[in-house]
Write an enzyme that holds these catalytic residues in place. Structure first.
Site, mmCIF file in Angstrom:
data_model
loop_
_atom_site.group_PDB
_atom_site.id
_atom_site.type_symbol
_atom_site.label_atom_id
_atom_site.label_comp_id
_atom_site.label_asym_id
_atom_site.label_seq_id
_atom_site.Cartn_x
_atom_site.Cartn_y
_atom_site.Cartn_z
ATOM 1 C CB SER A 1 1.348 1.824 -11.869
ATOM 2 O OG SER A 1 -0.030 2.047 -11.811
ATOM 3 C CE LYS B 1 -3.702 -0.812 -6.601
ATOM 4 N NZ LYS B 1 -4.426 -1.427 -7.779
ATOM 5 C CD GLU C 1 -5.233 -3.359 -14.633
ATOM 6 O OE1 GLU C 1 -6.491 -3.366 -14.913
ATOM 7 O OE2 GLU C 1 -4.660 -2.746 -13.887
ATOM 8 C CG ASP D 1 -7.366 -5.818 -11.036
ATOM 9 O OD1 ASP D 1 -6.734 -5.005 -11.297
ATOM 10 O OD2 ASP D 1 -8.328 -5.986 -11.259
ATOM 11 N N GLY E 1 -8.452 8.674 -6.282
ATOM 12 C CA GLY E 1 -9.629 7.748 -7.044
ATOM 13 C C GLY E 1 -11.225 8.095 -6.649
ATOM 14 C CG ASP F 1 -10.776 7.097 -1.369
ATOM 15 O OD1 ASP F 1 -11.354 6.039 -1.772
ATOM 16 O OD2 ASP F 1 -9.562 7.244 -0.621
ATOM 17 C CE LYS G 1 -10.267 3.904 0.975
ATOM 18 N NZ LYS G 1 -9.195 4.273 -0.100
ATOM 19 C CG HIS H 1 -12.300 -2.035 -1.230
ATOM 20 N ND1 HIS H 1 -12.148 -1.042 -0.687
ATOM 21 C CD2 HIS H 1 -11.542 -1.889 -2.641
ATOM 22 C CE1 HIS H 1 -11.453 -0.072 -1.683
ATOM 23 N NE2 HIS H 1 -11.189 -0.690 -2.757
ATOM 24 N NE ARG H 2 -5.883 -1.069 -1.351
ATOM 25 C CZ ARG H 2 -6.839 0.167 -1.904
ATOM 26 N NH1 ARG H 2 -7.336 0.936 -1.177
ATOM 27 N NH2 ARG H 2 -7.303 0.121 -3.228
HETATM 28 P P1 ITT Z 1 -1.919 -1.065 -10.431
HETATM 29 O O1 ITT Z 1 -0.843 -0.525 -11.118
HETATM 30 O O2 ITT Z 1 -1.994 -1.576 -9.128
HETATM 31 O O3 ITT Z 1 -2.827 -1.959 -11.432
HETATM 32 P P2 ITT Z 1 -4.182 0.852 -10.736
HETATM 33 O O4 ITT Z 1 -4.586 2.415 -10.451
HETATM 34 O O5 ITT Z 1 -4.222 0.650 -12.206
HETATM 35 O O6 ITT Z 1 -2.837 0.362 -10.230
HETATM 36 P P3 ITT Z 1 -6.341 -0.989 -10.460
HETATM 37 O O7 ITT Z 1 -6.417 -1.736 -11.522
HETATM 38 O O8 ITT Z 1 -6.632 -1.873 -9.129
HETATM 39 O O9 ITT Z 1 -5.123 0.004 -9.919
HETATM 40 O O10 ITT Z 1 -7.806 0.284 -10.491
HETATM 41 C C1 ITT Z 1 -8.666 0.380 -9.976
HETATM 42 C C2 ITT Z 1 -8.826 1.869 -9.971
HETATM 43 O O11 ITT Z 1 -10.007 1.891 -9.152
HETATM 44 C C3 ITT Z 1 -7.743 2.778 -9.409
HETATM 45 O O12 ITT Z 1 -7.036 3.593 -10.513
HETATM 46 C C4 ITT Z 1 -8.593 3.882 -8.567
HETATM 47 O O13 ITT Z 1 -8.925 4.981 -9.290
HETATM 48 C C5 ITT Z 1 -9.712 3.017 -8.039
HETATM 49 N N1 ITT Z 1 -9.852 2.576 -6.689
HETATM 50 C C6 ITT Z 1 -9.179 1.523 -6.365
HETATM 51 N N2 ITT Z 1 -9.242 1.387 -5.033
HETATM 52 C C7 ITT Z 1 -9.509 2.494 -4.427
HETATM 53 C C8 ITT Z 1 -10.002 2.968 -3.247
HETATM 54 O O14 ITT Z 1 -9.764 2.574 -2.338
HETATM 55 N N3 ITT Z 1 -10.256 4.501 -3.090
HETATM 56 C C9 ITT Z 1 -10.791 5.180 -4.367
HETATM 57 N N4 ITT Z 1 -10.362 4.800 -5.428
HETATM 58 C C10 ITT Z 1 -9.893 3.086 -5.591
#
Ligand code: ITT
Length: 188
Positions: free
Chosen positions: A12, A16, A40, A69, A142, A144, A162, A167-168
């Site tokens: 969503s 990402k 989830e 995730d 997010g 960041d 970045k 991690h990604r």
């Molecule tokens: P999906 O639909 O893919 O699940 P999501 O945003 O809900 O999207 P996650 O459950 O993996 O994804 O959420 C983890 C949260 O962590 C995400 O909403 C961001 O706010 C934060 N996050 C993850 N990776 C990040 C990054 O590289 N930089 C900043 N914030 C990050």
């Protein structure tokens, strides 16, 4: 006409996807975006959440895909928000996190990439250590603006590279090796 891809990123979260696309391009993999909300489950294990998410994604997209995730794990909060990172970001947000922290600011970001097609369900994980900054720094999505990776004085939001150390990036590097090996041996 809509372009067809061998593999899709289902999520969503367009931020990402934008990072995943850029990173995978550097490994020679083109990916499409299938934007949808994913189920989830509540679990302390990112891997379990990712597997369930991938199966849900496959039932919707019906093409070979990856999902991701992520969790931000803060040491002094016993790993919180961890698997609840998305919910915590939407509720208390970065300022709420900053208000919870005192001296120990160590944290980790973890990514799990899960590939799913008719035959395979395969996960790849990676972590990056760092610290939570004392204030918001830089404009990014997010967490960041508050996450400073190890060996850096800048937050993810301030860094230009970045996508070469996150991690990604690390989890996608593991995935790419597996995926390209499989493709080469016609195993996908
Ligand atoms: P999906 O639909 O893919 O699940 P999501 O945003 O809900 O999207 P996650 O459950 O993996 O994804 O959420 C983890 C949260 O962590 C995400 O909403 C961001 O706010 C934060 N996050 C993850 N990776 C990040 C990054 O590289 N930089 C900043 N914030 C990050």
């Amino acid at each position: 006409m809509q372009q067809l891809f061998d593999i899709y990123f289902v999520s969503s979260n367009k931020h990402k996807y934008q990072e995943v696309k850029k990173i995978l391009n550097t490994f020679g993999i083109e990916i499409g975006f299938f934007k949808t909300e994913l189920e989830e489950i509540q679990s302390n294990s990112l891997k379990d959440i990712a597997k369930k998410k991938a199966k849900d994604a496959f039932s919707k997209c019906k093409k070979p895909l990856i999902i991701e995730d992520d969790g931000l794990f803060i040491d002094s909060l016993s790993g919180f928000p961890g698997p609840y990172s998305s919910y915590v970001f939407q509720t208390i947000g970065n300022v709420g996190i900053l208000n919870l922290l005192k001296n120990n600011r160590k944290a980790k970001f973890e990514s799990i990439i899960t590939f799913c097609d008719k035959k395979n369900l395969q996960s790849f994980n990676a972590k990056i250590s760092g610290t939570i900054s004392k204030s918001l720094k830089g404009k990014g999505w997010g967490y960041d603006p508050i996450f400073t990776p190890i060996n850096s004085s800048k937050t993810f939001a301030e860094l230009k590279n970045k996508n070469q150390l996150s991690h990604r990036y690390k989890a996608l590097k593991k995935f790419s090796k597996w995926y390209l090996d499989r493709q080469e041996s016609n195993d996908l």
